[in-house]
Design a protein around this motif. Structure first.
Motif, short mmCIF file in Angstrom:
data_model
loop_
_atom_site.label_atom_id
_atom_site.label_comp_id
_atom_site.label_asym_id
_atom_site.label_seq_id
_atom_site.Cartn_x
_atom_site.Cartn_y
_atom_site.Cartn_z
N ASN A 107 -14.63 12.53 8.83
CA ASN A 107 -15.85 13.13 9.40
C ASN A 107 -15.93 12.83 10.89
N LEU A 108 -16.85 13.50 11.59
CA LEU A 108 -16.91 13.40 13.05
C LEU A 108 -17.30 12.00 13.52
N ALA A 109 -18.13 11.29 12.75
CA ALA A 109 -18.49 9.92 13.12
C ALA A 109 -17.25 9.02 13.04
N GLY A 110 -16.43 9.22 12.02
CA GLY A 110 -15.20 8.45 11.89
C GLY A 110 -14.23 8.76 13.01
N ILE A 111 -14.15 10.03 13.37
CA ILE A 111 -13.26 10.44 14.46
C ILE A 111 -13.72 9.81 15.77
N LYS A 112 -15.04 9.76 15.98
CA LYS A 112 -15.57 9.16 17.21
C LYS A 112 -15.18 7.68 17.26
N ARG A 113 -15.28 7.00 16.13
CA ARG A 113 -14.92 5.57 16.08
C ARG A 113 -13.43 5.39 16.32
N ILE A 114 -12.61 6.26 15.77
CA ILE A 114 -11.16 6.20 15.98
C ILE A 114 -10.84 6.36 17.46
N ILE A 115 -11.49 7.32 18.11
CA ILE A 115 -11.26 7.56 19.54
C ILE A 115 -11.68 6.34 20.35
N GLU A 116 -12.84 5.75 20.00
CA GLU A 116 -13.29 4.56 20.72
C GLU A 116 -12.29 3.42 20.57
N LEU A 117 -11.79 3.22 19.37
CA LEU A 117 -10.82 2.14 19.14
C LEU A 117 -9.51 2.41 19.86
N GLU A 118 -9.05 3.67 19.88
CA GLU A 118 -7.83 4.00 20.61
C GLU A 118 -8.01 3.74 22.11
N ASN A 119 -9.19 4.09 22.64
CA ASN A 119 -9.46 3.83 24.06
C ASN A 119 -9.48 2.34 24.35
#
Length: 177
Positions: A107-119
């Motif tokens: 879901n989009l909330a999970g994707i946002k968290r993934i992007i934050e962690l990758e950054n």
């Protein structure tokens, strides 16, 4: 008529009439000079694509791009008139968001968290690289100082003197009460 001048792009092909050699009596034409380096350097972070082009390049609807911007998934730069400008990196990130959403079912909330962690991982790797470079510099400076100290040693012969014999007296220790 004089022989054709050399073509600066392909020296084996002469420039023909009308391309660099005028007719007799014509004013000499100005030749194109090598252009100066571009004023702007385009990188993958340079915001150049409007939302319609970015939507086409990413395979998404422009409204989806607006939604992703509102959610903070992909935040393009803005012009003075508040128009969105996407970079090549933004478009790659849009494709990755779409892949995670469609192929992986995140879901989009999970994707946002993934992007934050990758950054965060990218920032930490950059910091580690800086610290390693700093440590290497400090180690090199320490080695130079050590070499300077060793070079300053006197190379004279020093006579050897055996240690003096120590007293063999017995000492008794009594704690204070």
């Amino acid at each position: 008529m004089s022989p054709n001048p050399m073509n600066p792009i392909d020296p084996d092909r002469p420039i023909g009439p009308g391309l660099g050699e005028g007719l007799p009596g014509d004013a000499p034409r100005r030749t194109r000079r090598a252009s100066a380096p571009p004023q702007y350097v385009l990188t993958e972070d340079t915001p150049v694509y409007v939302i319609s082009v970015a939507a086409e390049l990413s395979g998404l609807h422009p409204q989806t791009l607006r939604q992703y911007d509102r959610l903070g998934l992909v935040c393009p730069d803005r012009t003075a008139g508040r128009g969105r400008r996407y970079s090549a990196r933004d478009i790659q990130q849009l494709r990755e968001v779409q892949r995670l959403s469609q192929d992986e079912g995140i879901n989009l909330a999970g994707i946002k968290r993934i992007i934050e962690l990758e950054n965060q991982v990218t920032a930490l790797q950059s910091r580690i690289s800086e610290l390693v470079d700093s440590l290497d510099g400090a180690a090199a400076a320490l080695q130079q100082r050590e070499a300077a100290v060793h070079a300053s040693y006197r190379r004279d012969l020093v006579p050897y003197q055996p240690p003096t014999p120590q007293s063999s007296a017995l000492v008794v220790w009594r704690p204070k009460r």
